[in-house]
Design a protein around this motif. Structure first.
Motif, mmCIF file in Angstrom:
data_model
loop_
_atom_site.group_PDB
_atom_site.id
_atom_site.type_symbol
_atom_site.label_atom_id
_atom_site.label_comp_id
_atom_site.label_asym_id
_atom_site.label_seq_id
_atom_site.Cartn_x
_atom_site.Cartn_y
_atom_site.Cartn_z
ATOM 1 N N PRO A 155 0.827 -1.213 0.000
ATOM 2 C CA PRO A 155 0.000 0.000 0.000
ATOM 3 C C PRO A 155 0.860 1.262 0.000
ATOM 4 N N PHE A 156 0.342 2.289 -0.667
ATOM 5 C CA PHE A 156 1.048 3.564 -0.788
ATOM 6 C C PHE A 156 0.492 4.558 0.230
ATOM 7 N N VAL A 157 1.378 5.117 1.061
ATOM 8 C CA VAL A 157 0.987 6.166 2.011
ATOM 9 C C VAL A 157 1.268 7.508 1.344
ATOM 10 N N TYR A 158 0.213 8.290 1.190
ATOM 11 C CA TYR A 158 0.331 9.532 0.418
ATOM 12 C C TYR A 158 0.521 10.732 1.340
ATOM 13 N N ASP A 159 1.729 11.314 1.274
ATOM 14 C CA ASP A 159 2.026 12.533 2.039
ATOM 15 C C ASP A 159 1.894 13.719 1.089
ATOM 16 N N VAL A 160 0.828 14.476 1.261
ATOM 17 C CA VAL A 160 0.549 15.550 0.302
ATOM 18 C C VAL A 160 1.531 16.720 0.469
ATOM 19 N N HIS A 161 2.057 16.894 1.655
ATOM 20 C CA HIS A 161 3.052 17.958 1.850
ATOM 21 C C HIS A 161 4.352 17.621 1.106
ATOM 22 N N HIS A 162 4.777 16.380 1.227
ATOM 23 C CA HIS A 162 5.958 15.950 0.465
ATOM 24 C C HIS A 162 5.709 16.101 -1.032
ATOM 25 N N HIS A 163 4.498 15.774 -1.459
ATOM 26 C CA HIS A 163 4.160 15.883 -2.884
ATOM 27 C C HIS A 163 4.266 17.338 -3.358
#
Length: 305
Positions: free
Chosen positions: A206-214
């Motif tokens: 599963p992919f953990v999505y960090d929107v700040h890193h993005h």
DNA sequence: GCATGTCAAGTTGTG
DNA sequence: CACAACTTGACATGC
């Protein structure tokens, strides 16, 4: 329903976790080391239970457990196993109490091994130590009932494709209890969501999505597209997806976006997340105060003291 | 007692 | 080439 999570520690609540250093332990004989370590493990498990009781009182339903809950567990010179500890029975009993508490109160637990753990490294010694640490975290996760052990892709070494291939082959060396909990998160320097998603699909991680890193390290994907792609990678595991949120300490126009602010600016939370069934770990320096404030903002009112 | 430097580990980018 | 940034306090030491 969105579920917001607290990471590792508190700013105001009197709940803290104890540590020691290998240097200090090395000044003692082995029985004294194990006595001290046993006391620290017990103290930290008691603190974890207190942490879960407090977040439960505020309707916070996720908690990231700090990696050194059992201090220096995998250290080459002073490391140990739970069975070595004079208080092994108490450690086991407290762990199952925590596991029961989080189950009965619907609290998700996760672990986040730190930056020294690099499955993509070309150096075999680094990979070996990483595997040892991940196996420790797998043991801990099983004891307390943590669903997720979340790591980053690691270094690029000038060739991200080759590095991720090393990640894939080293992933297969992990025990089942680690593999079934491992997740991959985009970072703010090297691996974007577009870099990691193909590997996540292939290895069923599963992919953990960090929107700040993005936002620090953008790629061709929009926030909405990365969110949707993230959700899909969690279907096979049958668990709620994980997202991470933080706000830049010095604002979006600063030179360096990476330092985290005390609180989350609600406009930084993607609106597409609001109707989802997902868990959002709040990475903010004001810790529990930031989680409570954000939940209040979105009408997920935490009960008052 | 209180202030200060250190803490096991990796990688990248900056000065 | 050396060192700070990641994350963050808390511990140990020394005055």
């Amino acid at each position: 329903m969105l579920r917001f999570g607290l990471c590792c520690m508190f700013r105001e609540q009197p709940v803290s976790f104890a540590q020691t250093t290998a240097r200090h332990l090395e000044s003692m004989n082995r029985p004294a080391q194990l006595a001290k370590l046993s006391a620290l493990c017990t103290e930290n498990l008691n603190s974890l239970l207190a942490a879960l009781k407090w977040i439960d009182s505020r309707d916070i339903r996720a908690f990231r457990v700090l990696s050194p809950l059992f201090p220096r567990y995998t250290h080459p010179d002073v490391g140990y196993s739970v069975a070595d500890l004079p208080g092994a029975d108490q450690v086991a009993a407290l762990s199952s109490r925590i596991n029961r508490y989080r189950r009965e109160h619907d609290i998700r637990l996760s672990l986040h091994p730190d930056q020294f753990n690099v499955l993509s490294s070309p150096r075999t010694g680094v990979v070996e130590k990483t595997i040892e640490e991940l196996e420790y975290q797998g043991m801990l996760a099983e004891l307390i009932g943590a669903e997720v052990i979340n790591i980053h892709g690691g270094g690029a070494y000038g060739d991200k494709t080759a590095a991720l291939e090393r990640f894939a082959s080293n992933f297969r060396l992990l025990s089942k209890r680690v593999r079934k909990r491992l997740t991959l998160e985009n970072d703010d320097l090297t691996y974007s969501p577009a870099d990691l998603l193909p590997l996540c699909r292939r290895l069923k991680i599963p992919f953990v999505y960090d929107v700040h890193h993005h936002r620090c390290l953008p790629d061709r994907l929009t926030v909405d597209a990365a969110t949707a792609a993230c959700m899909e990678t969690w279907v096979g595991r049958g668990q709620e997806p994980y997202f991470h949120i933080s706000s830049p300490r010095h604002g979006w126009h600063a030179d360096n976006l990476r330092p985290h602010a005390d609180y989350i600016d609600p406009v930084d939370v993607p609106s597409i997340w609001l109707p989802l069934r997902a868990t959002i770990d709040v990475e903010a320096k004001a810790k529990e105060l930031a989680v409570v404030r954000l939940m209040d903002h979105f009408g997920l009112r935490a009960s008052d003291a």
